[in-house]
Design an enzyme around this catalytic site. Sequence first.
Site, PDB file in Angstrom:
ATOM      1  N   LYS A  58      91.229  47.258  -3.012  1.00 18.21           N
ATOM      2  CA  LYS A  58      92.296  46.243  -2.814  1.00 18.21           C
ATOM      3  C   LYS A  58      92.787  44.985  -3.546  1.00 18.21           C
ATOM      4  O   LYS A  58      94.076  44.430  -2.481  1.00 18.21           O
ATOM      5  CB  LYS A  58      92.602  45.839  -0.934  1.00 18.21           C
ATOM      6  CG  LYS A  58      91.547  46.998  -0.248  1.00 18.21           C
ATOM      7  CD  LYS A  58      92.400  48.103  -0.171  1.00 18.21           C
ATOM      8  CE  LYS A  58      93.199  48.568  -0.231  1.00 18.21           C
ATOM      9  NZ  LYS A  58      93.861  49.991  -0.133  1.00 18.21           N
ATOM     10  N   HIS A 119      85.405  50.885  -8.904  1.00 13.01           N
ATOM     11  CA  HIS A 119      85.101  49.662  -8.404  1.00 13.01           C
ATOM     12  C   HIS A 119      83.918  49.116  -8.528  1.00 13.01           C
ATOM     13  O   HIS A 119      83.578  48.593  -7.564  1.00 13.01           O
ATOM     14  CB  HIS A 119      86.102  49.892  -6.465  1.00 13.01           C
ATOM     15  CG  HIS A 119      87.264  50.338  -6.419  1.00 13.01           C
ATOM     16  ND1 HIS A 119      88.349  49.661  -6.252  1.00 13.01           N
ATOM     17  CD2 HIS A 119      87.897  51.340  -5.169  1.00 13.01           C
ATOM     18  CE1 HIS A 119      89.388  49.939  -6.039  1.00 13.01           C
ATOM     19  NE2 HIS A 119      88.767  51.270  -5.265  1.00 13.01           N
ATOM     20  N   SER A 149      93.953  42.931   3.344  1.00 11.11           N
ATOM     21  CA  SER A 149      93.919  44.528   3.436  1.00 11.11           C
ATOM     22  C   SER A 149      93.504  45.435   3.615  1.00 11.11           C
ATOM     23  O   SER A 149      93.239  47.129   3.906  1.00 11.11           O
ATOM     24  CB  SER A 149      94.517  44.521   1.483  1.00 11.11           C
ATOM     25  OG  SER A 149      94.970  45.670   0.975  1.00 11.11           O
TER      26      SER A 149
HETATM   27  S1  PPS Z   1      92.731  50.599  -3.037  1.00 11.44           S
HETATM   28  O1  PPS Z   1      92.382  51.831  -1.921  1.00 11.44           O
HETATM   29  O2  PPS Z   1      91.198  49.850  -3.396  1.00 11.44           O
HETATM   30  O3  PPS Z   1      92.921  51.350  -4.669  1.00 11.44           O
HETATM   31  O4  PPS Z   1      93.271  49.695  -3.623  1.00 11.44           O
HETATM   32  P1  PPS Z   1      94.654  49.677  -3.949  1.00 11.44           P
HETATM   33  O5  PPS Z   1      95.707  50.121  -4.605  1.00 11.44           O
HETATM   34  O6  PPS Z   1      93.397  48.162  -4.654  1.00 11.44           O
HETATM   35  O7  PPS Z   1      95.559  48.418  -3.424  1.00 11.44           O
HETATM   36  C1  PPS Z   1      96.242  48.078  -1.930  1.00 11.44           C
HETATM   37  C2  PPS Z   1      97.032  46.887  -2.443  1.00 11.44           C
HETATM   38  O8  PPS Z   1      97.899  46.484  -3.007  1.00 11.44           O
HETATM   39  C3  PPS Z   1      98.870  46.580  -2.651  1.00 11.44           C
HETATM   40  N1  PPS Z   1     100.200  47.418  -3.517  1.00 11.44           N
HETATM   41  C4  PPS Z   1     100.563  46.744  -3.970  1.00 11.44           C
HETATM   42  N2  PPS Z   1     101.342  45.271  -3.833  1.00 11.44           N
HETATM   43  C5  PPS Z   1     102.510  44.726  -4.526  1.00 11.44           C
HETATM   44  N3  PPS Z   1     103.631  45.516  -5.667  1.00 11.44           N
HETATM   45  C6  PPS Z   1     103.145  47.071  -5.956  1.00 11.44           C
HETATM   46  N4  PPS Z   1     103.413  47.567  -6.489  1.00 11.44           N
HETATM   47  C7  PPS Z   1     101.808  47.224  -5.219  1.00 11.44           C
HETATM   48  N5  PPS Z   1     101.236  48.811  -4.406  1.00 11.44           N
HETATM   49  C8  PPS Z   1      99.751  48.222  -4.028  1.00 11.44           C
HETATM   50  C9  PPS Z   1      99.218  47.991  -1.645  1.00 11.44           C
HETATM   51  O9  PPS Z   1     100.143  47.340  -0.543  1.00 11.44           O
HETATM   52  C10 PPS Z   1      97.950  47.142  -0.263  1.00 11.44           C
HETATM   53  O10 PPS Z   1      98.030  45.500  -0.073  1.00 11.44           O
HETATM   54  P2  PPS Z   1      98.183  45.415   0.991  1.00 11.44           P
HETATM   55  O11 PPS Z   1      97.969  43.656   1.044  1.00 11.44           O
HETATM   56  O12 PPS Z   1      97.243  46.116   1.727  1.00 11.44           O
HETATM   57  O13 PPS Z   1      99.831  45.300   1.256  1.00 11.44           O
END
Ligand code: PPS
Length: 306
Positions: A58, A119, A149
């Site tokens: 996340k 991860h 998240s």
């Molecule tokens: S995972 O399942 O671990 O691969 O998830 P990961 O991609 O690391 O994290 C998901 C969170 O990143 C946010 N997210 C973004 N934030 C800002 N800009 C962009 N473009 C973007 N893409 C993904 C996503 O909304 C999750 O965070 P939260 O706080 O839950 O919204």
Amino acid sequence: MVMDFESSSDAFDPKTLKRSKLVEVEGVPLLGLIAENWGPTWNFKARPDDLLICTYPKAGTTWTQEIVDMIQHGGDPQICARAPIYKRIPFIEMCQPKPIPSGIEQADAMPSPRTLKSHLPVHLLPPSFWEQNCKIIYVARNAKDTAVSYFHFHCMDKWLPEPGNWNQFLDNFLAGKVTWGSWFDHVLGWWEAKDRHHILYLFYEDMKEDPAEEIQKIAQFLGLELPEPVLNRIVQHTMFKNMKANPMANYTTMPTWHMDQAVSPFMRKGIVGDWKKHFLVDQSERLDDIYAHKLGGSSLTFRTQL
Ligand code: PPS
């Protein structure tokens, strides 16, 4: 946490999907199937031109994956729409019920140069990545937004262990009793490794504040030039609202019995500071105390608001 179920619906009965149990590997709780397959994962054969994107869950993994794929393909959104993000960039330690290919099997079948996702905490990274001196991009996000998240993600991803309520989940998160272990150990372990290896260490908060700057850093790390129009296109394409609407990036291609986006969308908020809506004052202070104890002596710092 992502499985390629949709391509093997004949082989896998979704009714048999149960939330995973956690099993420790070297003191780190991992999903049961990942732990069972640990031998092949540890012996994974990295290639010298592999690029690894590594994060605590996340932290902005998918965002960074999409940015990297865009950079590698000259900012062409059509090429980046060739497949969902989890097929373009294999998740190396992920193991799925047979006969769905594991992350390693997907990676092994891929031509070079490959971009891979993990991860894993630094001490569990397969040694071939160090031996081959692979480039690694590590992305870190502040613990409070990460915890929020991760909690919502546990609610919607039926493959992860039962999260309980927010209070119970936070207790487990702070104790490192969640999948991929302690956030504190993860971010610090990779921080300490970054000067000894080929690692670009980035922060979600910096990416939010100035995406163009961080995208340029990534391009430079990859040895690629980004002309201004290409850079602008990548900034636009990877903005939260555009990735949320992009089926090749937003995980809506996953079946709902695995990821139920009605419970919580994968692209949920995408901001810095959403933790303030979830943490009670004493929970925030408890996290700050652990943070001071574990990370106080290091140069690693995080921003929890912009
Ligand atoms: S995972 O399942 O671990 O691969 O998830 P990961 O991609 O690391 O994290 C998901 C969170 O990143 C946010 N997210 C973004 N934030 C800002 N800009 C962009 N473009 C973007 N893409 C993904 C996503 O909304 C999750 O965070 P939260 O706080 O839950 O919204």
